[in-house]
Each structure stands twice: as C-alpha cells, then as structure tokens.
Design a protein around this motif. Sequence first.
Motif, PDB file in Angstrom:
ATOM      1  N   VAL A  83     -11.584  -7.033  14.585  1.00  0.00           N
ATOM      2  CA  VAL A  83     -12.091  -7.693  13.387  1.00  0.00           C
ATOM      3  C   VAL A  83     -10.906  -7.908  12.451  1.00  0.00           C
ATOM      4  O   VAL A  83      -9.916  -7.169  12.517  1.00  0.00           O
ATOM      5  CB  VAL A  83     -13.195  -6.862  12.689  1.00  0.00           C
ATOM      6  CG1 VAL A  83     -14.388  -6.687  13.592  1.00  0.00           C
ATOM      7  CG2 VAL A  83     -12.665  -5.515  12.232  1.00  0.00           C
ATOM      8  N   PRO A  84     -10.985  -8.905  11.563  1.00  0.00           N
ATOM      9  CA  PRO A  84      -9.828  -9.217  10.710  1.00  0.00           C
ATOM     10  C   PRO A  84      -9.666  -8.235   9.555  1.00  0.00           C
ATOM     11  O   PRO A  84      -9.798  -8.579   8.379  1.00  0.00           O
ATOM     12  CB  PRO A  84     -10.147 -10.635  10.215  1.00  0.00           C
ATOM     13  CG  PRO A  84     -11.640 -10.667  10.175  1.00  0.00           C
ATOM     14  CD  PRO A  84     -12.086  -9.868  11.370  1.00  0.00           C
ATOM     15  N   SER A  85      -9.355  -7.018   9.890  1.00  0.00           N
ATOM     16  CA  SER A  85      -9.181  -5.957   8.899  1.00  0.00           C
ATOM     17  C   SER A  85      -8.040  -5.066   9.356  1.00  0.00           C
ATOM     18  O   SER A  85      -8.076  -4.525  10.462  1.00  0.00           O
ATOM     19  CB  SER A  85     -10.480  -5.144   8.776  1.00  0.00           C
ATOM     20  OG  SER A  85     -10.260  -3.929   8.096  1.00  0.00           O
ATOM     21  N   LEU A  86      -7.028  -4.913   8.498  1.00  0.00           N
ATOM     22  CA  LEU A  86      -5.866  -4.101   8.858  1.00  0.00           C
ATOM     23  C   LEU A  86      -5.833  -2.850   7.993  1.00  0.00           C
ATOM     24  O   LEU A  86      -5.641  -2.925   6.779  1.00  0.00           O
ATOM     25  CB  LEU A  86      -4.571  -4.898   8.669  1.00  0.00           C
ATOM     26  CG  LEU A  86      -3.291  -4.164   9.095  1.00  0.00           C
ATOM     27  CD1 LEU A  86      -3.267  -3.984  10.611  1.00  0.00           C
ATOM     28  CD2 LEU A  86      -2.050  -4.912   8.617  1.00  0.00           C
ATOM     29  N   SER A  87      -6.040  -1.695   8.631  1.00  0.00           N
ATOM     30  CA  SER A  87      -6.030  -0.429   7.895  1.00  0.00           C
ATOM     31  C   SER A  87      -4.836   0.446   8.255  1.00  0.00           C
ATOM     32  O   SER A  87      -4.509   1.376   7.524  1.00  0.00           O
ATOM     33  CB  SER A  87      -7.323   0.348   8.164  1.00  0.00           C
ATOM     34  OG  SER A  87      -7.484   0.601   9.553  1.00  0.00           O
ATOM     35  N   ALA A  88      -4.181   0.165   9.379  1.00  0.00           N
ATOM     36  CA  ALA A  88      -3.035   0.968   9.810  1.00  0.00           C
ATOM     37  C   ALA A  88      -2.066   0.082  10.579  1.00  0.00           C
ATOM     38  O   ALA A  88      -2.449  -0.952  11.132  1.00  0.00           O
ATOM     39  CB  ALA A  88      -3.492   2.137  10.672  1.00  0.00           C
ATOM     40  N   THR A  89      -0.809   0.487  10.602  1.00  0.00           N
ATOM     41  CA  THR A  89       0.231  -0.275  11.301  1.00  0.00           C
ATOM     42  C   THR A  89       1.018   0.642  12.224  1.00  0.00           C
ATOM     43  O   THR A  89       1.019   1.863  12.062  1.00  0.00           O
ATOM     44  CB  THR A  89       1.194  -0.926  10.287  1.00  0.00           C
ATOM     45  OG1 THR A  89       1.750   0.095   9.437  1.00  0.00           O
ATOM     46  CG2 THR A  89       0.465  -1.931   9.419  1.00  0.00           C
ATOM     47  N   GLY A  90       1.697   0.031  13.179  1.00  0.00           N
ATOM     48  CA  GLY A  90       2.462   0.810  14.140  1.00  0.00           C
ATOM     49  C   GLY A  90       3.675   1.490  13.534  1.00  0.00           C
ATOM     50  O   GLY A  90       4.107   2.540  14.018  1.00  0.00           O
ATOM     51  N   ARG A  91       4.236   0.904  12.474  1.00  0.00           N
ATOM     52  CA  ARG A  91       5.413   1.484  11.834  1.00  0.00           C
ATOM     53  C   ARG A  91       5.208   1.527  10.321  1.00  0.00           C
ATOM     54  O   ARG A  91       4.398   0.774   9.768  1.00  0.00           O
ATOM     55  CB  ARG A  91       6.673   0.684  12.162  1.00  0.00           C
ATOM     56  CG  ARG A  91       7.002   0.619  13.654  1.00  0.00           C
ATOM     57  CD  ARG A  91       8.428   0.177  13.889  1.00  0.00           C
ATOM     58  NE  ARG A  91       9.388   1.213  13.464  1.00  0.00           N
ATOM     59  CZ  ARG A  91      10.716   1.077  13.550  1.00  0.00           C
ATOM     60  NH1 ARG A  91      11.226  -0.043  14.037  1.00  0.00           N
ATOM     61  NH2 ARG A  91      11.513   2.046  13.155  1.00  0.00           N
ATOM     62  N   THR A  92       5.963   2.382   9.676  1.00  0.00           N
ATOM     63  CA  THR A  92       5.920   2.483   8.225  1.00  0.00           C
ATOM     64  C   THR A  92       7.346   2.463   7.677  1.00  0.00           C
ATOM     65  O   THR A  92       8.305   2.767   8.395  1.00  0.00           O
ATOM     66  CB  THR A  92       5.225   3.782   7.769  1.00  0.00           C
ATOM     67  OG1 THR A  92       5.945   4.912   8.299  1.00  0.00           O
ATOM     68  CG2 THR A  92       3.781   3.831   8.252  1.00  0.00           C
ATOM     69  N   ILE A  93       7.455   2.096   6.413  1.00  0.00           N
ATOM     70  CA  ILE A  93       8.754   2.076   5.758  1.00  0.00           C
ATOM     71  C   ILE A  93       8.673   2.850   4.437  1.00  0.00           C
ATOM     72  O   ILE A  93       7.590   3.227   3.986  1.00  0.00           O
ATOM     73  CB  ILE A  93       9.254   0.640   5.506  1.00  0.00           C
ATOM     74  CG1 ILE A  93       8.282  -0.135   4.617  1.00  0.00           C
ATOM     75  CG2 ILE A  93       9.474  -0.083   6.820  1.00  0.00           C
ATOM     76  CD1 ILE A  93       8.752  -1.543   4.257  1.00  0.00           C
ATOM     77  N   THR A  94       9.820   3.086   3.846  1.00  0.00           N
ATOM     78  CA  THR A  94       9.891   3.813   2.584  1.00  0.00           C
ATOM     79  C   THR A  94      10.009   2.824   1.421  1.00  0.00           C
ATOM     80  O   THR A  94      10.292   1.639   1.610  1.00  0.00           O
ATOM     81  CB  THR A  94      11.105   4.751   2.566  1.00  0.00           C
ATOM     82  OG1 THR A  94      12.299   3.953   2.634  1.00  0.00           O
ATOM     83  CG2 THR A  94      11.070   5.719   3.741  1.00  0.00           C
ATOM     84  N   ARG A  95       9.834   3.337   0.213  1.00  0.00           N
ATOM     85  CA  ARG A  95      10.007   2.495  -0.968  1.00  0.00           C
ATOM     86  C   ARG A  95      11.468   2.039  -1.096  1.00  0.00           C
ATOM     87  O   ARG A  95      11.748   0.941  -1.569  1.00  0.00           O
ATOM     88  CB  ARG A  95       9.541   3.238  -2.215  1.00  0.00           C
ATOM     89  CG  ARG A  95       8.050   3.526  -2.155  1.00  0.00           C
ATOM     90  CD  ARG A  95       7.464   4.094  -3.420  1.00  0.00           C
ATOM     91  NE  ARG A  95       6.037   4.351  -3.207  1.00  0.00           N
ATOM     92  CZ  ARG A  95       5.079   3.444  -3.323  1.00  0.00           C
ATOM     93  NH1 ARG A  95       5.405   2.204  -3.672  1.00  0.00           N
ATOM     94  NH2 ARG A  95       3.820   3.741  -3.098  1.00  0.00           N
TER      95      ARG A  95
END
Length: 243
Positions: A83-95
């Motif tokens: 469904v067209p909803s993104l709650s999590a991603t494969g990678r994360t970054i810092t501020r």
Amino acid sequence: SDVLAALDDKIAANRKLASTADELARSQFRKFVGRSAASEMADATYGDVAVIGGGGTPKTRIPEYWDGDIPWATPTDVTGLEVPSLSATGRTITREGVSNSSAKLYPAGSILMTSRATIGAFAIAENPVSVNQGFIVVNAKDPKHQWWLFHEMRSRVDEYIAHANGATFLEIPRGRFKALPVTVPDDDVVAEFSTSASELHQVAVNAATESRTLVALRDTLLPRLMSGELRVRDAEKSVEAVL
C-alpha cells in the motif's frame, strides 16, 4: 499447520482489505473528477500549488552520517510496498548527514514519488523522512490540497513517463515536473474528497501494519514449532492473542 494457517488466512484478508481500500480511494478520486465542476486554476502548475523537493545521499565513507534516527528512503523502499504508505526504510542517516548533503528532512504526510528508472511509484510518508536522488517530494502549499494532489499525481504516471528522458535510465526532472499544469477543484469538493481519502488510506495502513506483525509472529513460531522448542498449545495461545 492449522495454527499457522490461521495466521496466513488473516494476513491474506488484511492484504485484500488494504488493496480494496486503496482502490476505492482511487475510484473515489475518479468519481469526484467526473462529477465536479473542477475549475482550472489560471496558469497553475505543480510549482504554483506545491513545494517540490528532491533528495540526496550523504557521503558513504563518513560513518557519522549514517545509522542515525532519520529514515532515508531509496526507490526500493517504495516500489515494494503493498500500500502507498512508508513507515520504515532500509537505511537511516543522522542529522549531521542531512546538514552536510543535499538530503532534506520532509514532514510526515509528504508525497513521495519515484522519479528515475521506475517512475511513478508512490507513498505517503507516515513519519518525517529523508530521501535519495530518485524522488520528487511534493507538499501542497495549502495543506487541504495534499490528498487531492496525491491522487491526481497517481492518475498521471503515463504522462510523467512521456516527459522523462535519459540515456542510462528514464528520469523526469524536477524542473519539468514543476512546470506541468495541474487542476484543483473548489474547496468544498477538495474537503469532501480529502476526508474520504484520508479515512480509506488509514484503513489500508492499519491492515498493512497488522499484517507485518502477523508475518513476524508466523516467522518466529514456525522454526520453534518445527524444532519442538514450542508446543502447539502454547503457539495457539500466541495466535489467539493477536487474532
């Protein structure tokens, strides 16, 4: 097998519910377009009615930019969604990664559209998110237009592809996208549609979220049942607790 079949049946039912809710929202959009006396805004383009953004990639050789608390989406995170909803991603970054790259932090509710290679895969960001260069990110200048723009964009993918270019892979540039004309109906129509679209989207999100929980439970129970570590009676109690 009977215990796990109950989970599989519920997962399948949730996927059907999510898909039906999403398709109903699309159908509602087509109905509103057909019935409304939508007035084309004079010389209006996407750039006139929305803030159009893109993404970036922090330098991968600098570890301080990665594995932070900011979700960082790539097209793969979106093209595989049910469904067209993104709650999590494969990678994360810092501020720090955001500050030292062309990446930006977009608010929850942003429209994410893949703009290269695969053009026209969509998601609504359920949380604040950053993206790589493979996206066009849209936020209506008037927030009440957001749901209308989301479905209006989803109905025009073939047109976007026709405007794309590129020798290695097709891409629709942000500048070209911003210049495309857009039609927005009057406020009453937008408000009525947005209420319906938001509710249907939430139904799809809730069903998809529950399915992910059930899949995780199923995948945890299966090896423990097969090895004898977990008794069927105890597995049944775990399943009953979530069904």
